[in-house]
Design an enzyme around this catalytic site. Structure first.
Site, PDB file in Angstrom:
ATOM      1  N   PHE A 150     -21.128  -8.635  17.737  1.00 14.90           N
ATOM      2  CA  PHE A 150     -21.877  -9.451  18.694  1.00 14.90           C
ATOM      3  C   PHE A 150     -21.137 -10.767  18.881  1.00 14.90           C
ATOM      4  O   PHE A 150     -20.877 -11.481  17.920  1.00 14.90           O
ATOM      5  CB  PHE A 150     -23.309  -9.728  18.219  1.00 14.90           C
ATOM      6  CG  PHE A 150     -24.125 -10.416  19.284  1.00 14.90           C
ATOM      7  CD1 PHE A 150     -24.750  -9.686  20.281  1.00 14.90           C
ATOM      8  CD2 PHE A 150     -24.218 -11.802  19.330  1.00 14.90           C
ATOM      9  CE1 PHE A 150     -25.467 -10.322  21.296  1.00 14.90           C
ATOM     10  CE2 PHE A 150     -24.933 -12.440  20.341  1.00 14.90           C
ATOM     11  CZ  PHE A 150     -25.558 -11.691  21.317  1.00 14.90           C
ATOM     12  N   ASP A 236     -14.972 -14.891  14.462  1.00 15.32           N
ATOM     13  CA  ASP A 236     -16.227 -15.445  14.967  1.00 15.32           C
ATOM     14  C   ASP A 236     -17.128 -15.717  13.767  1.00 15.32           C
ATOM     15  O   ASP A 236     -17.675 -14.801  13.165  1.00 15.32           O
ATOM     16  CB  ASP A 236     -16.857 -14.415  15.927  1.00 15.32           C
ATOM     17  CG  ASP A 236     -18.224 -14.830  16.440  1.00 15.32           C
ATOM     18  OD1 ASP A 236     -18.842 -15.736  15.850  1.00 15.32           O
ATOM     19  OD2 ASP A 236     -18.691 -14.225  17.430  1.00 15.32           O
ATOM     20  N   LYS A 265     -24.208 -22.372  16.115  1.00 17.44           N
ATOM     21  CA  LYS A 265     -25.430 -22.262  15.301  1.00 17.44           C
ATOM     22  C   LYS A 265     -25.589 -23.439  14.333  1.00 17.44           C
ATOM     23  O   LYS A 265     -25.904 -24.535  14.757  1.00 17.44           O
ATOM     24  CB  LYS A 265     -25.457 -20.915  14.578  1.00 17.44           C
ATOM     25  CG  LYS A 265     -25.710 -19.732  15.546  1.00 17.44           C
ATOM     26  CD  LYS A 265     -26.120 -18.492  14.800  1.00 17.44           C
ATOM     27  CE  LYS A 265     -26.304 -17.295  15.714  1.00 17.44           C
ATOM     28  NZ  LYS A 265     -27.597 -17.181  16.341  1.00 17.44           N
TER      29      LYS A 265
HETATM   30  C1  LIG Z   1     -21.509 -13.790  15.587  1.00 16.09           C
HETATM   31  C2  LIG Z   1     -22.105 -14.391  16.816  1.00 16.09           C
HETATM   32  N1  LIG Z   1     -21.313 -14.748  17.839  1.00 16.09           N
HETATM   33  C3  LIG Z   1     -21.802 -15.314  18.955  1.00 16.09           C
HETATM   34  C4  LIG Z   1     -23.152 -15.543  19.108  1.00 16.09           C
HETATM   35  C5  LIG Z   1     -23.668 -16.172  20.372  1.00 16.09           C
HETATM   36  O1  LIG Z   1     -24.062 -17.485  20.100  1.00 16.09           O
HETATM   37  P1  LIG Z   1     -25.043 -18.274  21.103  1.00 16.09           P
HETATM   38  O2  LIG Z   1     -26.339 -17.535  21.097  1.00 16.09           O
HETATM   39  O3  LIG Z   1     -25.131 -19.656  20.517  1.00 16.09           O
HETATM   40  O4  LIG Z   1     -24.421 -18.283  22.436  1.00 16.09           O
HETATM   41  C6  LIG Z   1     -24.022 -15.169  18.082  1.00 16.09           C
HETATM   42  C7  LIG Z   1     -25.462 -15.341  18.243  1.00 16.09           C
HETATM   43  O5  LIG Z   1     -26.270 -14.703  17.626  1.00 16.09           O
HETATM   44  C8  LIG Z   1     -23.492 -14.581  16.899  1.00 16.09           C
HETATM   45  O6  LIG Z   1     -24.271 -14.212  15.892  1.00 16.09           O
END
Ligand SMILES: Cc1ncc(COP(=O)(O)O)c(C=O)c1O
Length: 416
Positions: A150, A236, A265
């Site tokens: 994700f 990520d 986050k």
């Molecule tokens: C690993 C990861 N990358 C990207 C995101 C996307 O982040 P945002 O919701 O702040 O755009 C998330 C959100 O859950 C995530 O867990």
């Protein structure tokens, strides 16, 4: 706990909930209550029901609610200057960038965005620009991502997200992404690398994909593959970063240095901010005019993030995370010993996933709702996994209370 059962939607919340359901585009399905006030790891709804917060706003509120140091930073900067745009420098953004470069060994420069998705979008653009500067034509700028990943919801980030359920209906998707199946398998990954590949983008623990950690040595192996093939490694750490796994970033457990790391986050502890951390090879690829954001590096968000980083990135906090992690995993194990509802409890630090046994598969949403009615907020990671992401500074008492409420809620789901 004084009230064993919370009304899902009390009178005070009901009218507002109905308005929310009327006026918002229905892309979310918020629980039918209005959260109103938080302190530490406790949170109250408009009806006065109290909840133990084991969700922390999906790994965001790393220092709980109303942390005095974050509040002081917020207030001090809020009273000085809220916004300038990137046409001008401000001190909080510079100080935060400097602190991140000092805290993260591989990192040489930082770009600020407003969310995780945006940080990943910037990473994807940076990777492509780097590839273009290597003389690679567009068809040789492929990024490998992984089944179950994700990376966010904008078109490029959602295409990087190798889960068809997030793609359906949004085609045509941008090109340039290929998916490796499965995650955590170096042989499968090596087979995917071709002369079209320019980067690998991965999570250290797949969060939304079910709280799936990789095996020790995997990240090092990915680094070696990237080096051998002359491609970039992007990690990520939007969910796993900022202390959640017991180190500032999870890749630090194995001293793996990516070329690019994305954070968001918990970086802002509740303020909307994302960051792209760039290593030597790519630190100066995005030159003037190539990428940007009006709000990125907002001084209030950066001031709070800096206060958060100073508080999180300490040996004491990391020891506390390790101690609370042991307590969380032991507590979930004890619940399972009594109720037998999980087949596996996995994760690292204060990121835990309880995989539901056959009989409960598909019911993570219902069980999390029931837990809420017993006074504890928990998350799900897909339909089969309950997910726990408490604040890093949760106390032993708060955690024990949350787990006791969870046990009551789960017990209530079992047939008598
Ligand atoms: C690993 C990861 N990358 C990207 C995101 C996307 O982040 P945002 O919701 O702040 O755009 C998330 C959100 O859950 C995530 O867990």
């Amino acid at each position: 706990m004084s009230t064993p059962y919370h009304t899902p939607s009390g009178a005070a919340s009901k009218a507002l909930v109905e308005k929310g359901q009327t006026y918002f585009i229905p892309n979310y399905k918020p629980r039918e209550m209005i959260l109103d006030y938080g302190k530490g790891s406790r949170i109250w709804d408009l009806d006065g029901n109290e909840y133990m917060d084991l969700a922390a706003g999906i790994a965001v509120s790393a220092l709980g609610h109303q942390d005095p140091d974050l509040l002081a930073a917020f207030e001090a900067q809020g009273r000085k200057l809220w916004h300038t745009s990137n046409v001008f420098f401000t001190a909080p953004a510079i100080e935060l960038a400097e602190a991140l470069v000092e805290a993260v060994p591989f990192c040489e420069r930082v770009y600020f965005a407003n969310s995780g998705t945006e940080a990943n979008e910037a990473a994807i653009k940076l990777i492509r620009k780097w590839a273009s500067e290597q003389g690679r034509p567009p068809e040789k700028r492929e990024i490998i991502t992984f089944t179950g990943s994700f990376h966010g919801r904008t078109l490029a980030a959602v295409t990087a997200t190798a889960q068809p359920k997030f793609h359906a209906g949004f085609e045509p998707l941008p090109g340039g992404f290929v998916y490796c199946d499965p995650y955590d398998d170096l042989t499968a990954l090596e087979k995917m690398i071709t002369d079209k590949t320019c980067a690998i983008l991965l999570e250290t623990i797949q969060g939304e994909g079910g709280v799936k950690p990789c095996n020790p040595g995997y990240l090092k192996g990915v680094r070696e593959l990237c080096d051998r093939h002359g491609i970039l490694m992007a990690i990520d750490e939007i969910q796993t970063g900022m202390g959640r796994t017991g180190k500032l970033f999870a890749c630090m457990h194995e001293s793996v240095a990516p070329d690019i790391l994305t954070s968001a986050k918990a970086l802002g502890c509740g303020m909307p901010i994302g960051a792209l951390l760039a290593g030597k090879k790519v630190a100066e690829i995005l030159q003037f005019g190539s990428h940007g954001s009006t709000f990125g590096g907002n001084p209030v968000a950066c001031a709070v993030a800096l206060a958060g980083l100073k508080k999180i990135n300490t040996p004491q906090m990391m020891r506390h995370v390790a101690a609370m992690s042991e307590r969380l995993f032991a507590g979930l194990g004890a619940i399972n010993a009594e109720l037998g509802m999980f087949t596996e409890i996995r994760g690292q630090g204060l990121m835990a996933g309880a995989v539901l046994a056959e009989q409960w598969k598909g019911k993570a949403g219902d069980l999390s709702n029931l837990a809420r009615c017993y006074g504890v907020l928990v998350l799900i990671a897909g339909p089969d996994v309950l997910r726990f992401l408490p604040a890093l500074n949760i106390t032993a008492n708060e955690l024990d209370e949350g787990l006791a409420r969870l046990k009551q809620g789960l017990a209530a789901a079992k047939p008598a």
